[in-house]
Design an enzyme around this catalytic site. Sequence first.
Site, PDB file in Angstrom:
ATOM      1  N   SER A   1     -14.393  -2.217   0.700  1.00  0.00           N
ATOM      2  CA  SER A   1     -14.381  -3.643   0.412  1.00  0.00           C
ATOM      3  C   SER A   1     -15.772  -4.072  -0.014  1.00  0.00           C
ATOM      4  O   SER A   1     -16.768  -3.522   0.449  1.00  0.00           O
ATOM      5  CB  SER A   1     -13.954  -4.408   1.665  1.00  0.00           C
ATOM      6  OG  SER A   1     -14.432  -5.725   1.619  1.00  0.00           O
TER       7      SER A   1
ATOM      8  N   LYS B   1     -14.212  -1.571   6.008  1.00  0.00           N
ATOM      9  CA  LYS B   1     -12.886  -1.368   5.418  1.00  0.00           C
ATOM     10  C   LYS B   1     -12.747  -0.054   4.653  1.00  0.00           C
ATOM     11  O   LYS B   1     -13.647   0.392   3.972  1.00  0.00           O
ATOM     12  CB  LYS B   1     -12.556  -2.510   4.450  1.00  0.00           C
ATOM     13  CG  LYS B   1     -12.347  -3.854   5.107  1.00  0.00           C
ATOM     14  CD  LYS B   1     -11.032  -3.972   5.849  1.00  0.00           C
ATOM     15  CE  LYS B   1      -9.833  -3.960   4.934  1.00  0.00           C
ATOM     16  NZ  LYS B   1      -9.656  -5.216   4.201  1.00  0.00           N
TER      17      LYS B   1
ATOM     18  N   HIS C   1      15.060  -1.871  11.864  1.00  0.00           N
ATOM     19  CA  HIS C   1      14.506  -3.245  11.911  1.00  0.00           C
ATOM     20  C   HIS C   1      13.007  -3.221  12.191  1.00  0.00           C
ATOM     21  O   HIS C   1      12.465  -4.153  12.775  1.00  0.00           O
ATOM     22  CB  HIS C   1      15.200  -4.112  12.974  1.00  0.00           C
ATOM     23  CG  HIS C   1      16.686  -4.034  12.951  1.00  0.00           C
ATOM     24  ND1 HIS C   1      17.477  -4.914  12.259  1.00  0.00           N
ATOM     25  CD2 HIS C   1      17.538  -3.137  13.520  1.00  0.00           C
ATOM     26  CE1 HIS C   1      18.756  -4.586  12.409  1.00  0.00           C
ATOM     27  NE2 HIS C   1      18.817  -3.501  13.162  1.00  0.00           N
TER      28      HIS C   1
ATOM     29  N   GLU D   1      -0.803   1.283  -2.200  1.00  0.00           N
ATOM     30  CA  GLU D   1      -0.567  -0.135  -2.511  1.00  0.00           C
ATOM     31  C   GLU D   1      -0.223  -0.318  -3.985  1.00  0.00           C
ATOM     32  O   GLU D   1       0.668  -1.086  -4.347  1.00  0.00           O
ATOM     33  CB  GLU D   1      -1.811  -0.974  -2.194  1.00  0.00           C
ATOM     34  CG  GLU D   1      -2.047  -1.179  -0.711  1.00  0.00           C
ATOM     35  CD  GLU D   1      -3.344  -1.939  -0.466  1.00  0.00           C
ATOM     36  OE1 GLU D   1      -3.274  -3.070   0.032  1.00  0.00           O
ATOM     37  OE2 GLU D   1      -4.421  -1.409  -0.785  1.00  0.00           O
TER      38      GLU D   1
END
Length: 458
Positions: free
Chosen positions: A280, A286, A159, A293
């Site tokens: 970024s 970043k 979980h 991804e």
Amino acid sequence: MAKKKKAWSGRFDGQIDAFVEEFTASIPYDVLLYRHDIEGSIAHARMLGKQKIIPQGEANRIAAALAAIREDIEAGKISFDLSQEDVHMAVEQFLTRRLGKIGGKLHTGRSRNDQVALDLRLYLRDSIDDIVLLIAKVKEAILARAEEVFGVVMPGYTHMQRAQPVLFSHHLLAYHEMFSRDQDRFRDARRRANVSPLGAGALAGTTFPVDREFVARELGMEGVCENSIDAVSDRDFAADFLYASAVTMMHLSRLSEEMVYWSSAEFGFLSLPDALCTGSSIMPQKKNPDVPELIRGKTGRTYGNLVNLLTVMKGLPLAYNRDMQEDKEAVFDSARTVKESLIGAALLLRGMTVNEERMRAACDDGFLTATDLSDYLARKGIPFRRAHEIAGKIVRYCEKSGKRLKDLSLREFRSFSRKIGEDVRDFVSLTNSVRMRNVRGGTGPRRVKSRLEALKKP
Ligand code: ARG
């Protein structure tokens, strides 16, 4: 502009509508099949010669010309155009340009229906061979990392909550098992695809004395399709491939998801190499995990491709229907997506830096060994359900008093049960928790080590 004559123009009056020509053409994408088309045609031509269906000398010239055409395509010396409709007609046109009338003999005893089924099977066979190798690379990377980090303990999750300590190697090797099954699925799909439909003709077989087994042998195929209608009608072998691709992507996607959040500041279990990340355009700090991804994101299209083909095929009457031309882009897209994603995954696995301290620190709070505490009590003769309840109370006590299990004194422990002895603290240590799970398939270091060794053997 004068239109070129179509191979099937005999029974037609006038020219094809320009929109329809474009709408029906598969050549913009099926050019990818040119090598397989030529391979199949060479085998077919040799068979025609051997069976004296056409003169042997002509068969030889056809086979040689086809090989030369392949070289010319590879060298960029000839190009395809829309009026050729599909790759099969294009190759035949190139052949007639070279050999004149003789080129027109290649299609004897064959139809595009059995031809396209063959080409797709040959294409899948090649793609599967590439994919199985690329999966092997990912598995090698997993093994190398699992060996290197052997002994590193991390929280295992259920979980997405910290559950029990596990060896990081054990977690990595879970993916190894998945990827082995993926290879099996692909090999299985290959076996079913590797059967020759040639000789089925349009759907009913052919009147020529073809040697179907010879063609299959020439192409290194396992046998021939036993029913001509089935041979040109079904694409289940392609669906097998798309399913195997979807499942592999599902596994890659889960691994990618873990890499994404493990490399976040919140987790910090891993860092990904700069070469595999991007920045970024607005936030200078970043470093984004684009590769995992995108693997995660590309999984969607492979599921789509499977549903696409299943839907195209659903409710189609036997035998060939033009709908089936829609099988190709799904297959090409999944093949490319799986290959690229596997390459990306291997790079990530090899390049990631593992932060052992952060993993261990995450084990330190969150009562990861609460299960061991109830096991401890059960071992002292307390029924497991009761033991579980006592352990729960101890955890609640810790939470209230801001302590970890290992901070409790023996007195505190014993206030919950008189059965608790001095040995409790050792028992609930991380190392012991992992070590005690010495069951086959468990995270116990001895078991993990022996699985590692077994997997390293070729
Ligand atoms: N381009 C076609 C396809 O991909 C080849 C088979 C065409 N057959 C036909 N009867 N029109 O399915």
